[in-house]
Design an enzyme around this catalytic site. Sequence first.
Site, short mmCIF file in Angstrom:
data_model
loop_
_atom_site.label_atom_id
_atom_site.label_comp_id
_atom_site.label_asym_id
_atom_site.label_seq_id
_atom_site.Cartn_x
_atom_site.Cartn_y
_atom_site.Cartn_z
N HIS A 161 0.84 -1.22 0.00
CA HIS A 161 0.00 0.00 0.00
C HIS A 161 0.87 1.26 0.00
O HIS A 161 0.43 2.31 0.48
CB HIS A 161 -0.94 0.05 1.21
CG HIS A 161 -1.68 -1.21 1.47
ND1 HIS A 161 -2.94 -1.46 0.98
CD2 HIS A 161 -1.31 -2.33 2.16
CE1 HIS A 161 -3.34 -2.67 1.37
NE2 HIS A 161 -2.36 -3.22 2.07
N GLU A 197 8.61 8.56 -17.04
CA GLU A 197 7.21 8.96 -17.22
C GLU A 197 6.66 8.48 -18.55
O GLU A 197 5.51 8.04 -18.65
CB GLU A 197 7.08 10.48 -17.12
CG GLU A 197 7.34 11.02 -15.73
CD GLU A 197 7.43 12.54 -15.73
OE1 GLU A 197 6.46 13.17 -15.30
OE2 GLU A 197 8.46 13.08 -16.16
N LYS A 203 15.04 22.25 -12.02
CA LYS A 203 14.35 20.98 -12.23
C LYS A 203 15.17 19.96 -13.01
O LYS A 203 15.90 20.28 -13.93
CB LYS A 203 13.04 21.22 -13.00
CG LYS A 203 11.96 21.91 -12.21
CD LYS A 203 11.52 21.14 -10.97
CE LYS A 203 10.76 19.88 -11.32
NZ LYS A 203 9.43 20.15 -11.91
#
Length: 459
Positions: free
Chosen positions: A157, A291, A284
């Site tokens: 989880h 992705e 960044k």
Amino acid sequence: MSQKTWGGRFSGETDNRVEAFTESITFDRRLYRQDVAASKAHARMLAEVGLLTADEAARIATTLDVIAAEIERGEFPFSVKLEDIHTHIERALIERLGDVGRKLHTGRSRNDQIATDVKLWVRDAIDEMDGRLLELQRALLAGAERDRAVVLPGYTHLQRAQPVLAAHYFLAYVEKYQRDRDRLADCRRRVNVLPLGAAALAGTSLPIDRESVRRQLGFDALARNSLDVSSDRDFLLEYVFDLAAVALHLSGWAEEWILWSTTEFNFVALPDAFCTGSSIMPHKKNPDVLELIRGKTARVVGDLHQLMMLVKGLPLAYNRDLQEDKVALFDAHDTVAASLELAAALVRETRLNRDAIAARLEDGYLDATTFMELLIARGVPMRAAHEAVGRLVRTCEERRCRLADLPAEVYDAVRPGLGAEVYNVLGVSNALAAFRSVGSTAPAEVAKQLAYWGSQLAP
Ligand code: ARG
């Protein structure tokens, strides 16, 4: 004479819009090698049974090779007027050989021809994909060996659960990709059954020898039923499902490493060469490759869905709908091939942030379950032990400490004498050392698994 292979029955030209709508050459040109190989085998068989002379078959074979070489060099003209790869190659053969070229299609239809071409292509595709999966498994195994002593928090989880060795973690994915390889190998058995000879749907009255074609093209068996095989695309559903399973495995891992690369986790340092920046935020470093591996999974699942819908409700035997199968097939194959290549490179080049992982390893009660198992081993009924440890965890939450920080009296109150031995099992490294079941993250078990995969995946 019409350019079309089926011109005889027709008067006048085909509407341009129909040509543009019905063509497949823009995508099935990828099958030229398979088409030539199948045609050469067919021609040779025709000579064996006396439907061509040996000289005619030899001229056909030589000319087909010349045509293939021209296509290879990008010198072959393609046109939507000639529909598909079969028509292009046959037309070029006829231009060069005249009536000899006009004999090649004897005892054959484009229906069994395309099924054969696609099966030949998928057979190679499976072998290529197997190699790519093997490369990824090897990269994962190298990670397992490099970080064999590193301990990671294991999650369920996405909550901290129990400690696992990093080697166990890497090998978990090796197992998943092994099942993917096994599935592909199983699919290959059904791919490797020869359609050619089914002709349009019912076979042929000509004395063809399918066994000869089977041998020449390396198929394991002849399809038993012409009506079935000329319409069968199950093997594509299977192949693309197998690709979707690979993509789904990749997507879960990609998601994991995206999380792991965040400031919040900081478990991995992704290589700069596999990240991109932001056009506005100078600091960044984004995990775009991961992705997109995750994102492209949607395409592959979409391709599978497209194929399933394509065959839904198709009556026997060949229907033109089937032409669309290649669009989904090629897209799924290309997408997964590229994803696997990048995944293997990423696994090879990425390093675990061992210090950052170790610094917070004692958070999250990774030792609680093993501690409970000590109580069970001392005779406490499992449910009572669970309850007792749960209460101690609540005490830790209140005191903002770990189980190992609680004083011996607290443990003695749970069970007399517990305080004297409990510190030998508390803490992550003690908990990890305590595992023993087969297939567990116990160091001895993981060592066995490493040895097993080391020999399985050895070059
Ligand atoms: N381009 C067709 C396909 O991909 C080849 C078979 C065409 N057969 C036919 N009867 N029109 O399925």
